[in-house]
Design a protein around this motif. Structure first.
Motif, PDB file in Angstrom:
ATOM      1  N   ARG A  46      -0.692  -5.255  -8.823  1.00 25.25           N
ATOM      2  CA  ARG A  46      -0.631  -5.010  -7.424  1.00 25.25           C
ATOM      3  C   ARG A  46      -1.972  -5.379  -6.604  1.00 25.25           C
ATOM      4  O   ARG A  46      -2.889  -4.881  -6.922  1.00 25.25           O
ATOM      5  N   HIS A  47      -1.818  -6.094  -5.513  1.00 25.16           N
ATOM      6  CA  HIS A  47      -2.792  -6.180  -4.538  1.00 25.16           C
ATOM      7  C   HIS A  47      -2.507  -5.512  -3.250  1.00 25.16           C
ATOM      8  O   HIS A  47      -1.737  -5.936  -2.516  1.00 25.16           O
ATOM      9  N   GLY A  48      -3.321  -4.593  -3.087  1.00 25.48           N
ATOM     10  CA  GLY A  48      -2.966  -3.575  -1.941  1.00 25.48           C
ATOM     11  C   GLY A  48      -3.478  -4.042  -0.696  1.00 25.48           C
ATOM     12  O   GLY A  48      -4.517  -4.743  -0.824  1.00 25.48           O
ATOM     13  N   ASN A  49      -3.469  -3.522   0.441  1.00 23.54           N
ATOM     14  CA  ASN A  49      -3.831  -3.861   1.664  1.00 23.54           C
ATOM     15  C   ASN A  49      -4.784  -2.664   2.039  1.00 23.54           C
ATOM     16  O   ASN A  49      -4.626  -1.828   2.738  1.00 23.54           O
ATOM     17  N   LEU A  50      -6.087  -3.118   1.495  1.00 25.77           N
ATOM     18  CA  LEU A  50      -7.244  -2.088   1.698  1.00 25.77           C
ATOM     19  C   LEU A  50      -7.494  -1.503   2.941  1.00 25.77           C
ATOM     20  O   LEU A  50      -8.036  -0.210   3.379  1.00 25.77           O
ATOM     21  N   GLY A  51      -7.695  -2.543   3.855  1.00 28.87           N
ATOM     22  CA  GLY A  51      -7.806  -2.238   5.475  1.00 28.87           C
ATOM     23  C   GLY A  51      -7.062  -1.185   5.722  1.00 28.87           C
ATOM     24  O   GLY A  51      -7.339  -0.259   6.542  1.00 28.87           O
ATOM     25  N   ALA A  52      -5.807  -1.554   5.672  1.00 34.86           N
ATOM     26  CA  ALA A  52      -4.556  -0.534   6.262  1.00 34.86           C
ATOM     27  C   ALA A  52      -4.762   0.915   5.669  1.00 34.86           C
ATOM     28  O   ALA A  52      -4.606   1.887   6.185  1.00 34.86           O
ATOM     29  N   ILE A  53      -5.150   0.802   4.110  1.00 38.62           N
ATOM     30  CA  ILE A  53      -5.172   2.093   3.786  1.00 38.62           C
ATOM     31  C   ILE A  53      -6.528   2.963   4.299  1.00 38.62           C
ATOM     32  O   ILE A  53      -6.502   3.930   4.280  1.00 38.62           O
ATOM     33  N   ARG A  54      -7.649   1.978   4.283  1.00 39.96           N
ATOM     34  CA  ARG A  54      -8.827   2.851   4.862  1.00 39.96           C
ATOM     35  C   ARG A  54      -8.545   3.417   6.181  1.00 39.96           C
ATOM     36  O   ARG A  54      -8.863   4.419   6.610  1.00 39.96           O
ATOM     37  N   GLU A  55      -7.682   2.361   7.212  1.00 37.06           N
ATOM     38  CA  GLU A  55      -7.428   3.134   8.415  1.00 37.06           C
ATOM     39  C   GLU A  55      -6.611   4.274   8.283  1.00 37.06           C
ATOM     40  O   GLU A  55      -6.862   5.187   8.968  1.00 37.06           O
ATOM     41  N   GLY A  78      -1.925   4.952  -7.231  1.00 36.56           N
ATOM     42  CA  GLY A  78      -2.915   5.273  -6.337  1.00 36.56           C
ATOM     43  C   GLY A  78      -4.208   4.482  -6.302  1.00 36.56           C
ATOM     44  O   GLY A  78      -5.357   4.703  -5.763  1.00 36.56           O
ATOM     45  N   ASN A  79      -4.077   3.185  -6.982  1.00 32.66           N
ATOM     46  CA  ASN A  79      -5.379   2.518  -7.363  1.00 32.66           C
ATOM     47  C   ASN A  79      -6.002   2.175  -5.946  1.00 32.66           C
ATOM     48  O   ASN A  79      -7.083   2.100  -5.918  1.00 32.66           O
ATOM     49  N   HIS A  80      -5.000   1.524  -4.857  1.00 31.29           N
ATOM     50  CA  HIS A  80      -5.523   1.045  -3.816  1.00 31.29           C
ATOM     51  C   HIS A  80      -5.949   2.237  -2.672  1.00 31.29           C
ATOM     52  O   HIS A  80      -7.019   2.225  -2.066  1.00 31.29           O
ATOM     53  N   ARG A  81      -5.452   3.374  -3.002  1.00 30.26           N
ATOM     54  CA  ARG A  81      -5.876   4.641  -1.912  1.00 30.26           C
ATOM     55  C   ARG A  81      -7.425   4.966  -2.610  1.00 30.26           C
ATOM     56  O   ARG A  81      -8.087   5.409  -2.031  1.00 30.26           O
ATOM     57  N   TYR A  82      -7.195   4.814  -3.903  1.00 30.20           N
ATOM     58  CA  TYR A  82      -8.509   5.437  -4.712  1.00 30.20           C
ATOM     59  C   TYR A  82      -9.944   4.470  -4.101  1.00 30.20           C
ATOM     60  O   TYR A  82     -10.970   4.597  -3.706  1.00 30.20           O
ATOM     61  N   MET A  83      -9.683   2.994  -4.202  1.00 27.14           N
ATOM     62  CA  MET A  83     -10.438   2.078  -3.703  1.00 27.14           C
ATOM     63  C   MET A  83     -10.952   2.183  -2.281  1.00 27.14           C
ATOM     64  O   MET A  83     -12.045   2.151  -2.010  1.00 27.14           O
ATOM     65  N   ALA A  84      -9.833   2.639  -1.560  1.00 25.52           N
ATOM     66  CA  ALA A  84     -10.179   2.619   0.098  1.00 25.52           C
ATOM     67  C   ALA A  84     -10.914   3.943   0.125  1.00 25.52           C
ATOM     68  O   ALA A  84     -11.807   3.945   0.959  1.00 25.52           O
ATOM     69  N   ALA A  85     -10.555   4.846  -0.518  1.00 24.01           N
ATOM     70  CA  ALA A  85     -11.340   6.172  -0.540  1.00 24.01           C
ATOM     71  C   ALA A  85     -12.750   5.863  -0.942  1.00 24.01           C
ATOM     72  O   ALA A  85     -13.786   6.497  -0.131  1.00 24.01           O
ATOM     73  N   VAL A  86     -12.955   5.406  -1.923  1.00 24.46           N
ATOM     74  CA  VAL A  86     -14.523   4.850  -2.112  1.00 24.46           C
ATOM     75  C   VAL A  86     -15.311   4.094  -1.334  1.00 24.46           C
ATOM     76  O   VAL A  86     -16.333   4.476  -0.753  1.00 24.46           O
ATOM     77  N   ASP A  87     -14.290   3.107  -0.653  1.00 23.92           N
ATOM     78  CA  ASP A  87     -14.946   2.236   0.172  1.00 23.92           C
ATOM     79  C   ASP A  87     -15.353   3.098   1.717  1.00 23.92           C
ATOM     80  O   ASP A  87     -16.267   2.692   2.328  1.00 23.92           O
TER      81      ASP A  87
END
Length: 185
Positions: A46-55, A78-87
């Motif tokens: 899966r390729h998540g929308n990190l910008g939307a998750i960071r927002e 929760g891979n992309h929630r994790y990446m956005a949280a770290v970012d």
């Protein structure tokens, strides 16, 4: 802050799985961990929308927990929630540890992604809640913005009514060309 966050680990029985045709409880352990103790699953397609998750994290905070394989530290859900949280600078993440084999872990990873694909919307309910959020100027953090809402509304307006027949050979026609057989109404 929830009281269980003040402890190192909380073990609980949550959920139900079927084992040999019989429902069985699924053991899960919750813990808040430093972000470097877990990592995205290397096979996650899966390729998540990190910008939307960071927002969303900025507007709503980090909610829920990442589902993580105990033996590898790989994030299954929760891979992309994790990446956005770290970012976004978070240093600790809520985790739900599950003791699964690699095959079971991949199955959880895949089903989480696929069930999202298979989901749909009650369009009328979606439009109603989005319009309400927009009227309150509260779309940030929802994954929607004014342009996306406008596109949704335009797409809905272009859709034929549900009882409108779609193209196919079973649609009744009024006329037929005697030479070529072309049919029309």
């Amino acid at each position: 802050m929830k009281s269980w966050l003040n402890r190192d680990t909380v073990s609980t029985t949550v959920g139900v799985v079927e084992v040999m045709g019989v429902a069985a409880a699924l053991d899960q352990e919750y813990e808040v961990v430093e972000v470097d103790r877990i990592r995205p699953h290397p096979e996650n397609p899966r390729h998540g929308n990190l910008g939307a998750i960071r927002e969303s994290i900025r507007a709503n905070g980090f909610y829920g927990a990442c589902l993580v394989q105990l033996s590898t530290g790989h994030i299954l859900v929760g891979n992309h929630r994790y990446m956005a949280a770290v970012d976004s600078g978070l240093t600790d993440i809520p985790v739900m540890w599950v003791d699964k084999t690699d095959a079971e872990a991949r199955r959880l990873l895949l089903v989480d992604n696929r069930t999202t694909d298979l989901a749909g919307y009650d369009t009328a309910a979606l439009v109603a809640i989005l319009n309400d959020q927009a009227e309150q100027d509260d779309l940030p953090g929802t994954g929607w913005d004014d342009a996306a809402l406008a596109a949704l509304l335009a797409a809905i307006e272009d859709e034929p009514p549900e009882d409108f027949p779609s193209f196919g050979e079973d649609i009744p026609v009024d006329l037929q060309c005697p030479k070529c057989g072309y049919e029309w109404s």
